[in-house]
Design an enzyme around this catalytic site. Structure first.
Site, PDB file in Angstrom:
ATOM      1  N   ASP A 239      -4.282   1.637   3.312  1.00 14.86           N
ATOM      2  CA  ASP A 239      -4.142   1.577   1.797  1.00 14.86           C
ATOM      3  C   ASP A 239      -5.384   1.014   1.216  1.00 14.86           C
ATOM      4  OD1 ASP A 239      -2.806  -0.762   2.758  1.00 14.86           O
ATOM      5  OD2 ASP A 239      -2.580  -1.259   0.578  1.00 14.86           O
ATOM      6  N   GLU A 240      -5.902   1.632   0.179  1.00 14.30           N
ATOM      7  CA  GLU A 240      -6.548   1.240  -1.064  1.00 14.30           C
ATOM      8  C   GLU A 240      -8.142   0.653  -0.520  1.00 14.30           C
ATOM      9  OE1 GLU A 240      -3.722  -0.550  -4.427  1.00 14.30           O
ATOM     10  OE2 GLU A 240      -3.980  -2.138  -2.513  1.00 14.30           O
TER      11      GLU A 240
END
Length: 885
Positions: free
Chosen positions: A536-537
């Site tokens: 993620d991210e």
């Protein structure tokens, strides 16, 4: 030639001078740490509309707040300028209005306040007010982290005593009135005694003695009771020894004897189950006045059937069971809880306690988020730096002994920011989980959220280079030293937050870690069947839509001005990655995280692990599940519904991924329970998620939730999808730990609302509509049977209030008791609870407490203090008050 005596005298003089400097600096540090009182007062959360230069300061979306930081010297004068105060702020501090102090950002949430040359000292009793401008807003007490500390170059850092507390509101003020609003048009109803009372008014106490959590598919309630005062006779041979022992431990907690007289007949009859019941975990349970009969699809079903017996037990009076017939099977194959032990560590004991409760409520996946920027929490043989350095936080500016402090952990390693599971600890957790039919899914987050790993492997590199072992030093290095990419992550780290996906050493590191974790599973007698990549991210937030170039000619008022030319995508200036992109193997730098996921999936398959799992944004540039080598590819779906998630969840399912619903606005347990600044948690996705909201979540019909809930500003939104739904794989409730430092805080945030997640993962409510293409839901539609939803929640809330909270207490869980609702009508106090059956108390002075009875509403004048109390009387809720109007 200098005479020896003169040389010795010079050395002694130098040492004395150094010692004097150290003593002087340590004295200043000690005095400031002991005597400074620090208070944060929110002045405004709407800086742009109050004339602050949010846009020119580079605030994302041109949004900023102002906080007055007040420092009071309660001790003797301090004239030294050679010191700094390190403090934690989850909001990036953009400016300080003072010529005597300056603020700089170090990394993550760590900031440094230091005197300028114009600083004229702290006089005894002097008060200094520092107006700070921070990005976004400050809406909850827990936005302000404790344990700021003082440091000087030649001194040992010391925690500021006034901030060495978990009682955050002792140094926070100003969260009232308009400052409770994220924006001036925020429409949230802020929690109060009266608002709670009104919310609870549709609840009433009822008989739920024959009902359990999670709700079975079919229940027929008979007449009479089965006496179990002399125990029940549970056959041990049906279960594996460790499973039977798990049931014995649960029975002992509830006061049930499994070597008693009432017979329990158990048969494995998989052919007797068909349709929705023909699956692992299905069972039939019949309790008559003479005994108990169980027919199970498999051993898991038999285990769950016994848990259903325990669910019917009143732990305060375990003498009988109701006559009942149950036919049951799980809704989802994946019924999970994710626990983040990386941001702040949570003990083995807390995890063991969670596993016990997961088994009781038929949840079967524990997803452990073991690594992140702030910590690496699992011992990996052969890579001691990962836990010796990455598992510790203290004040070491070179990060050769530990990671820098984050999230209120303070300057020493003796804190909740430090800690890890030894290999033996993890094997014990695996054994405990396996005995309860729970799969433990390890998450080693990469390529982003990996600072703990990167810094640890840099320390390893430095150590081995000093030992003249360059080949070994490079073996597991995760950072390209030539990469000069300017990157800011979502939590304000730089390029050290990323494992470089283009280095062969990164792949070797992954292989090493997976091999060692796999060996732990083998030693525990467990199967490592799922590997969680994280993913993620992996982005630079400064290249997001909330910013615009400072030199742009068509600026808009609601974006922050920055020099975009100085910003890079992750890895953009890594020669290794530049070569990989130039070769055409990866189309551009944005695709590197998904490329790395595909490479890791190959390693996962080589280790005979069938399932590859990740947060969905980590796989967004891959060409569906076929891009991954493993048998199955699963995604934790975490789009916010009012930002398009009502449709995008079906896009992921349509691609062929196994989708695990993990929405922040409904099943993130790090979000506050209520819209109340005294509650703990982040709130970027929602201002509140209580048990009722989680219970009312419709995970398979995402648009439906727009009719039954609001967005983070308390406003309605619409939901629809133009993609035909495919079956979803599961539901997971998440506990992120940025604001959750202690085990007690962890259990407060998880329990009891995780029981509502267990309910939705196991049972589909009759009020949950099937999703249909093009059918829109909103606050103005009337497609949901809200009467039935309220009826179902009333039953659930009664079970909690009358039975389950007492069981949590007997298990030693430090759960959250609901804060009562209350109002004063015609001089009489009225109280209620979100869980009917929970004891209610009131006090006229805040010290002497009396039990509240609705049949005898007391006459009161002035303010009345109120709280909930547990069945044992040993636990109470947070105290609030209601005023006589």
């Amino acid at each position: 030639m200098v005479k020896k005596g003169l040389l010795a005298t010079s050395i002694i003089a130098a040492l004395v001078g150094c010692s004097a400097l150290q003593s002087s600096q340590q004295s200043a540090v000690n005095l400031l740490a002991q005597n400074l009182d620090i208070d944060y007062q929110v002045i405004t959360n709407h800086g742009a509309s109050q004339g602050l230069e949010c846009q020119n300061l580079g605030a994302e979306w041109a949004s900023c707040n102002q906080v007055k930081m007040t420092l009071v010297n309660q001790g003797p004068a301090v004239d030294s300028k050679d010191w700094s105060i390190y403090f934690h702020s989850i909001r990036l501090i953009l400016a300080v209005d003072s010529d005597q102090f300056k603020v700089s950002h170090i990394t993550g949430d760590l900031h440094k306040l230091q005197p300028t040359e114009k600083f004229d000292g702290f006089a005894a009793g002097e008060q200094v007010e520092l107006p700070l401008i921070g990005e976004y807003w400050q809406l909850f007490d827990t936005d302000f982290m404790p344990r700021a500390f003082v440091s000087a170059p030649q001194a040992k850092p010391k925690v500021i005593a006034s901030l060495d507390t978990e009682n955050i509101d002792s140094f926070v003020s100003g969260l009232e009135g308009n400052n409770l609003k994220r924006t001036p048009d925020d429409e949230n109803i802020f929690a109060s005694a009266i608002s709670r009372f009104e919310k609870n008014q549709d609840l009433a106490k009822q008989d739920v003695s024959a009902h359990i959590i999670p709700t079975p598919v079919r229940v027929e309630i008979g007449r009479g009771l089965l006496d179990i005062t002399k125990g029940i006779a549970l056959p041990s041979g049906v279960f594996l020894p460790e499973q039977y022992q798990a049931l014995v431990e649960r029975a002992n907690t509830l006061g049930v004897d499994l070597d008693g007289q009432r017979p329990v007949d158990i048969a494995m009859t998989p052919n007797a189950f068909s349709g929705q019941f023909a699956k692992s975990g299905a069972y039939q349970l019949q309790i008559s006045s003479s005994g108990i009969t169980i027919s199970a699809f498999d051993q898991v079903g038999a285990f769950y059937a016994v848990q259903s017996i325990f669910a019917l037990v009143d732990s305060l009076n375990p003498e009988s069971l109701p006559v009942v017939s149950i036919k049951d099977a799980p809704r989802f194959d994946y019924r999970g809880v994710m626990v983040d032990v990386a941001r702040n560590f949570h003990s083995k004991q807390a995890i063991i306690a969670t596993l016990e409760q997961m088994a009781a409520y038929k949840m079967n996946k524990l997803h452990l988020h073991l690594t992140d920027d702030e910590g690496w929490r699992l011992e990996i043989p052969g890579l001691p730096e990962l836990t010796d350095i990455g598992g510790q936080r203290c004040f070491d500016e070179q990060e050769q002994n530990c990671l820098l402090p984050q999230l209120g952990s303070g300057p020493s390693a003796n804190n909740f920011g430090s800690g890890y599971f030894s290999r033996a600890d993890f094997v014990e957790i695996l054994k405990y989980a396996t005995a309860r039919n729970i799969e433990v899914i390890p998450e080693i987050d990469m390529p982003a959220h990996a600072r703990a790993a990167v810094v640890s492997m840099e320390a390893r590199y430095q150590r081995l280079m000093q030992e003249n072992k360059p080949q070994q030093a490079d073996e597991y290095r995760l950072l390209d030293p030539r990469d000069t990419s300017n990157v800011t992550t979502v939590q304000f780290y730089d390029r050290k937050s990323f494992i470089n996906p283009c280095l062969p050493s990164s792949a070797r590191f992954v292989d090493k870690v997976i091999s060692e974790v796999s060996a732990m599973y083998k030693d525990a007698g467990a199967t490592l069947s799922t590997w969680h990549f994280g993913g993620d991210e992996a982005k630079n937030i400064k290249l997001g839509a909330g910013f615009q170039d400072i030199n742009a000619t068509d600026k808009v008022a609601w974006k922050g001005n920055i020099d975009v030319a100085k910003q890079d995508k992750p890895f953009a200036k890594s020669p290794q990655c530049q070569a990989l992109v130039a070769s055409g193997e990866v189309s551009d730098f944005a695709h590197l995280p998904s490329y790395f996921a595909e490479q890791v999936a190959k390693i996962v398959k080589d280790k005979q692990i069938d399932n590859f799992q990740a947060w969905q944004d980590g796989l967004k540039y891959s060409d569906g599940p076929k891009a991954f080598a493993t048998t199955n590819t699963r995604v934790n779906f975490w789009d916010v519904l009012y930002w398009g998630g009502t449709k995008s969840v079906y896009e992921w399912a349509d691609k062929g991924f196994d989708v695990i619903v993990s929405n922040p606005d409904y099943v993130y347990m790090d979000m506050p329970y209520e819209v109340d600044p005294k509650e703990r948690g982040y709130y970027w996705a929602t201002r509140a998620t209580d048990s009722r909201k989680m219970f009312g979540f419709a995970p398979e019909n995402m648009p439906q939730n727009a009719e039954t809930s609001l967005d983070r500003d308390g406003k309605g939104f619409s939901g629809t999808t133009d993609i035909a739904a495919r079956p979803l794989y599961g539901l997971s409730a998440q506990l992120w730990s940025e604001t959750v430092r202690t085990d007690a805080q962890y259990e407060y945030m998880v329990f009891p609302r995780v029981l509502a997640a267990a309910e939705r993962a196991w049972h589909k409510g009759t009020w949950e509509n099937d999703v249909k293409v093009g059918v829109e839901y909103s606050q103005t539609t009337n497609r949901v049977d809200k009467v039935q939803l309220a009826k179902d929640y009333n039953r659930f809330a009664n079970i909690l209030g009358q039975r389950e909270l007492a069981k949590l207490e007997k298990s030693g869980i430090d759960y959250r008791l609901p804060i009562p609702g209350a109002k004063i009508e015609m001089g009489r106090l009225r109280m209620n609870s979100s869980f009917p059956g929970v004891g209610l108390q009131y006090s006229l002075d805040g010290d002497n407490w009396q039990m509240y009875k609705d049949s005898a509403r007391p006459i009161v004048t002035g303010d009345v203090y109120i709280r909930s109390v547990s069945a044992s009387g040993n636990k109470s809720s947070r105290v609030t008050k209601v005023s006589h109007s």
